[in-house]
Enzyme design. Structure first.
Site, PDB file in Angstrom:
ATOM      1  N   HIS A   1     -20.927 -18.473  -9.865  1.00 52.57           N
ATOM      2  CA  HIS A   1     -19.894 -19.375 -10.366  1.00 52.57           C
ATOM      3  C   HIS A   1     -20.511 -20.486 -11.221  1.00 52.57           C
ATOM      4  O   HIS A   1     -20.046 -20.764 -12.329  1.00 52.57           O
ATOM      5  CB  HIS A   1     -19.120 -19.975  -9.189  1.00 52.57           C
ATOM      6  CG  HIS A   1     -18.114 -20.992  -9.577  1.00 52.57           C
ATOM      7  ND1 HIS A   1     -16.811 -20.674  -9.846  1.00 52.57           N
ATOM      8  CD2 HIS A   1     -18.211 -22.336  -9.750  1.00 52.57           C
ATOM      9  CE1 HIS A   1     -16.153 -21.773 -10.165  1.00 52.57           C
ATOM     10  NE2 HIS A   1     -16.986 -22.798 -10.120  1.00 52.57           N
ATOM     11  N   GLU A   2     -21.567 -21.098 -10.705  1.00 50.23           N
ATOM     12  CA  GLU A   2     -22.201 -22.201 -11.443  1.00 50.23           C
ATOM     13  C   GLU A   2     -22.906 -21.692 -12.697  1.00 50.23           C
ATOM     14  O   GLU A   2     -22.963 -22.397 -13.700  1.00 50.23           O
ATOM     15  CB  GLU A   2     -23.170 -22.956 -10.539  1.00 50.23           C
ATOM     16  CG  GLU A   2     -22.532 -23.582  -9.312  1.00 50.23           C
ATOM     17  CD  GLU A   2     -21.324 -24.453  -9.590  1.00 50.23           C
ATOM     18  OE1 GLU A   2     -21.273 -25.107 -10.658  1.00 50.23           O
ATOM     19  OE2 GLU A   2     -20.405 -24.474  -8.758  1.00 50.23           O
TER      20      GLU A   2
ATOM     21  N   HIS B   1     -20.480 -21.603 -15.555  1.00 44.56           N
ATOM     22  CA  HIS B   1     -20.398 -22.907 -16.206  1.00 44.56           C
ATOM     23  C   HIS B   1     -21.607 -23.128 -17.117  1.00 44.56           C
ATOM     24  O   HIS B   1     -21.473 -23.564 -18.257  1.00 44.56           O
ATOM     25  CB  HIS B   1     -20.374 -24.037 -15.170  1.00 44.56           C
ATOM     26  CG  HIS B   1     -19.123 -24.121 -14.369  1.00 44.56           C
ATOM     27  ND1 HIS B   1     -17.891 -24.396 -14.915  1.00 44.56           N
ATOM     28  CD2 HIS B   1     -18.911 -23.998 -13.031  1.00 44.56           C
ATOM     29  CE1 HIS B   1     -16.990 -24.428 -13.966  1.00 44.56           C
ATOM     30  NE2 HIS B   1     -17.574 -24.186 -12.808  1.00 44.56           N
TER      31      HIS B   1
END
Length: 152
Positions: free
Chosen positions: A67-68, A71
């Site tokens: 998920h990170e 980003h």
């Protein structure tokens, strides 16, 4: 798991799922409370909450890192890196990363006392979590004086 192991894991996940290297730092941040991890826009580092590793294990850490990294890679490419952006939604779906992480099991809240107030005129009952000043406040129904009935 140490910070070095987390760094190596993040680098391998980045190469395996995104086919791009992760050249910044990934480390545990013990001050994180509610979130599983966060990507820092200014430094491009990734912070991970170690409590998620304790409660859920390495598989949850891998999903948080994915998920990170979504980003991270989108921000570096200049694309939409926020949760609401189309680029983020597509990339997270492509690499099978969740849009949000699991929540930690919560402990019993400390402030569970309930103050029960009652109006002297109309007997209207009020339940409040916080104590109120009975000299300052009056009944909302009849404007009568209220008093503390009991404290649970």
């Amino acid at each position: 798991m140490t910070n070095d192991e987390l760094q190596r894991l993040t680098e391998t996940i980045s190469l395996q799922f995104f086919s791009r290297p992760f050249i910044h730092q990934a480390y545990f941040n013990f001050r994180l409370r509610t979130t599983g991890g966060r990507y820092l826009l200014r430094t491009h580092h990734i912070e991970v909450n170690p409590k998620f590793y304790q409660f859920f294990g390495e598989t949850e850490i891998i999903t948080i890192i994915k998920h990170e990294l979504c980003h991270y890679h989108l921000h570096i490419e200049g694309k939409g890196y926020r949760h609401c952006d189309r680029d983020f939604k597509q990339l997270s779906k492509q690499v099978n990363a969740p849009r949000y992480c699991k929540s930690l099991p919560q402990k019993n809240k400390k402030n569970t006392t309930i103050h029960i107030y009652q109006c002297m005129n109309c007997s209207q009952v009020y339940h409040r979590k916080r104590k109120i000043n009975t000299d300052k406040y009056v009944c909302g129904k009849c404007r009568g004086k209220i008093f503390l009935l009991k404290k649970d």
